[in-house]
Structure formats: structure tokens, C-alpha cells
Motif scaffolding. Structure first.
Motif, mmCIF file in Angstrom:
data_model
loop_
_atom_site.group_PDB
_atom_site.id
_atom_site.type_symbol
_atom_site.label_atom_id
_atom_site.label_comp_id
_atom_site.label_asym_id
_atom_site.label_seq_id
_atom_site.Cartn_x
_atom_site.Cartn_y
_atom_site.Cartn_z
ATOM 1 N N THR A 1 0.827 -1.218 0.000
ATOM 2 C CA THR A 1 0.000 0.000 0.000
ATOM 3 C C THR A 1 0.855 1.261 0.000
ATOM 4 N N PRO B 1 -8.697 -3.170 -3.892
ATOM 5 C CA PRO B 1 -8.972 -1.787 -3.513
ATOM 6 C C PRO B 1 -8.117 -1.322 -2.332
ATOM 7 N N TYR C 1 -7.946 1.634 0.681
ATOM 8 C CA TYR C 1 -8.527 2.739 1.443
ATOM 9 C C TYR C 1 -7.373 3.675 1.771
ATOM 10 N N MET C 2 -7.440 4.914 1.261
ATOM 11 C CA MET C 2 -6.249 5.763 1.227
ATOM 12 C C MET C 2 -5.967 6.545 2.510
ATOM 13 N N ALA D 1 -16.714 4.346 5.478
ATOM 14 C CA ALA D 1 -15.846 4.655 4.332
ATOM 15 C C ALA D 1 -14.998 3.427 3.947
ATOM 16 N N VAL D 2 -14.539 2.668 4.942
ATOM 17 C CA VAL D 2 -13.777 1.442 4.647
ATOM 18 C C VAL D 2 -14.693 0.420 3.959
ATOM 19 N N LEU E 1 -17.291 1.015 2.201
ATOM 20 C CA LEU E 1 -17.575 1.494 0.845
ATOM 21 C C LEU E 1 -16.439 1.114 -0.106
ATOM 22 N N THR E 2 -15.200 1.270 0.363
ATOM 23 C CA THR E 2 -14.044 0.912 -0.479
ATOM 24 C C THR E 2 -13.978 -0.600 -0.688
ATOM 25 N N GLY F 1 -16.545 -2.552 -0.929
ATOM 26 C CA GLY F 1 -17.572 -2.904 -1.915
ATOM 27 C C GLY F 1 -18.066 -4.313 -1.691
ATOM 28 N N VAL G 1 -9.986 -5.424 1.615
ATOM 29 C CA VAL G 1 -9.583 -4.066 1.260
ATOM 30 C C VAL G 1 -8.261 -3.784 1.969
ATOM 31 N N ARG H 1 -4.070 1.831 3.580
ATOM 32 C CA ARG H 1 -2.767 2.421 3.243
ATOM 33 C C ARG H 1 -1.877 2.611 4.468
ATOM 34 N N SER I 1 -4.966 -4.400 6.482
ATOM 35 C CA SER I 1 -6.098 -4.761 5.631
ATOM 36 C C SER I 1 -7.298 -5.163 6.463
#
Ligand SMILES: [Zn+2]
Length: 237
Positions: A105, A128, A130-131, A144-145, A147-148, A150, A155, A158, A162
């Protein structure tokens, strides 16, 4: 033994196995949905992942509140809570501080797991990321995590690690092992040259042989044996 007692025991086992596989350190956690409820069982904040017992597990809800337990929930409980909230199909969640995944990442290069058989577990395409490097300490960050993530199985976070989700503790554990192995191979292959990524057809053919209960059980059983040999399975409860 009740179903909940059985899940608590399996959580304690999987925590020690993740520790033994160096996928969690003093932090990182695994959880499981309480059947038919809006709550889940999760490792407590303060107890070592190497010695945690069934009795140490705590119960939290999908808002991240502690419902029951003699310890507090991990500070990143929101990651689990909001993954369950977002995905009815998710029965178990792990948050790892997995070394090779975290390394991948840190560069601006997509990690495509389907370039080795363990990685094909996750399907085709880049994983994916998560930034935001901040720890997940709120419901909004948890959302938000999710959502990334999905509809996927994992995921990357960064500079952090994970989150891995799945249909059971055993499936999540196997995915955690496969993810780190795929990341490790991808890292090494990248040093040598251009990574040969599997085509869609190759990915699907490998996935059919890999995403099976029998393979998941084999990975689980091997790690139970390995963790016993390391002397880390005593007194699970
Ligand atoms: Zn973390």
C-alpha cells in the motif's frame, strides 16, 4: 456447548493462529456475527492475541458500542461494525496488520493478487486501497472502509494493513493466509520484472479449485496443527 460458545472458542483459536502466522501482532482482531442478531463477538482490546481465551470475547453492536464483556472492545471496532452493517452476507471480519500487504500500500502500484494461485482466491483485478492512513475510530470511517471494500473479500488500508471479510471464521482465516502469501509473491516478482497477471479465464479456472470448503478446511487444519506445535493452543477455554 452452545453455538455462541463454539464461536467464541473458534475466535480464540483463529486469533492465536493469526498471531502464529504473523498476520497480527499486539494489535489486529477477528470477529464473528452473532447468529440472527445485530451484534457480533470480537476480541477484547487489552488481551494478547497470542493468549486470548474464549471467555475473553466481548459483544459489540453495529454502531460500535460495547454490549457485553469484561474488557473494552478494540478501538477500531468500527471497521467490523460497519462491514456487518453494510453486508448481510458477511459472517466474519478480520483486521490485520499484515506486513507484506501494508508494504504494497506504500507504493503507487496496483496489487493484482491474481498473479499467483493464493491470490486468485480474491478474483481478478487490483485490490482496492482505502487511502486515509488514520486509524478507524468512528462510524463514519468504518462506513468509508466498507464502501471501499464494496462487494469484495478484502480491502487494503494504506500504510496500515487490511480488512478481510467472509462467510465464516474459517473462510476469513484462509483468505488472510492467502492474501499475505499473494502479497509476498507479488512483491518478490515485482523486483524481478513485470508481473504476469492471470487472464480472466485463468483466474476463473484457478478460483474454482481454490474457493472451496475443502481447501479452506485444509488451510485451517494445517494452521491448527502448526499453532499447537508452537505451544500456543493451550487453555483456549
Ligand atoms: Zn489497525
Amino acid at each position: 456447548v452452545s453455538e455462541v460458545d463454539d464461536l467464541k472458542k473458534k475466535l480464540a483459536m483463529s486469533s492465536r493462529m493469526l498471531f502464529n502466522a504473523e498476520l497480527v501482532d499486539y494489535s489486529g482482531h477477528i470477529s464473528v456475527r452473532m447468529p440472527g442478531s445485530q451484534q457480533f463477538l470480537i476480541l477484547p482490546h487489552p488481551v494478547s492475541r497470542a493468549t486470548v481465551t474464549a471467555d475473553d470475547m466481548v459483544v459489540a453492536d453495529f454502531e460500535g458500542n460495547l454490549v457485553q464483556g469484561k474488557y473494552r472492545a478494540p478501538s477500531e471496532v468500527y471497521m467490523h461494525a460497519r462491514a456487518y452493517k453494510a453486508r448481510d452476507d458477511v459472517q466474519s471480519v478480520a483486521h490485520l496488520h499484515n506486513h507484506m500487504v501494508a508494504v504494497l500500500t506504500m507504493v503507487d502500484k496496483p496489487f493484482i493478487p491474481a498473479s499467483s494461485n493464493p491470490g486468485a482466491f480474491f478474483g481478478s483485478g487490483p485490490m482496492p486501497v482505502y487511502m486515509d492512513p488514520a486509524l478507524i475510530h468512528t462510524v463514519e470511517q468504518g462506513d468509508a472502509v466498507a464502501l471501499t471494500l464494496g462487494k469484495g473479500d478484502a480491502v487494503m488500508l494504506r500504510g496500515h494493513g487490511s480488512m478481510v471479510v467472509g462467510q465464516s471464521i474459517e473462510w476469513v482465516f484462509a483468505a488472510c493466509v492467502d492474501l499475505e502469501e499473494a502479497a509476498s509473491r507479488f512483491y518478490k516478482a515485482s523486483l524481478l520484472g513485470q508481473v504476469r497477471v492471470y487472464s480472466e479465464d485463468e483466474t476463473q479456472r484457478v478460483i474454482r479449485a481454490r474457493r472451496k470448503d475443502s481447501v479452506v478446511q485444509k488451510i485451517w487444519d494445517h494452521n491448527v496443527a502448526k499453532t499447537k506445535l508452537a505451544g500456543l493452543m493451550e487453555g483456549i477455554g
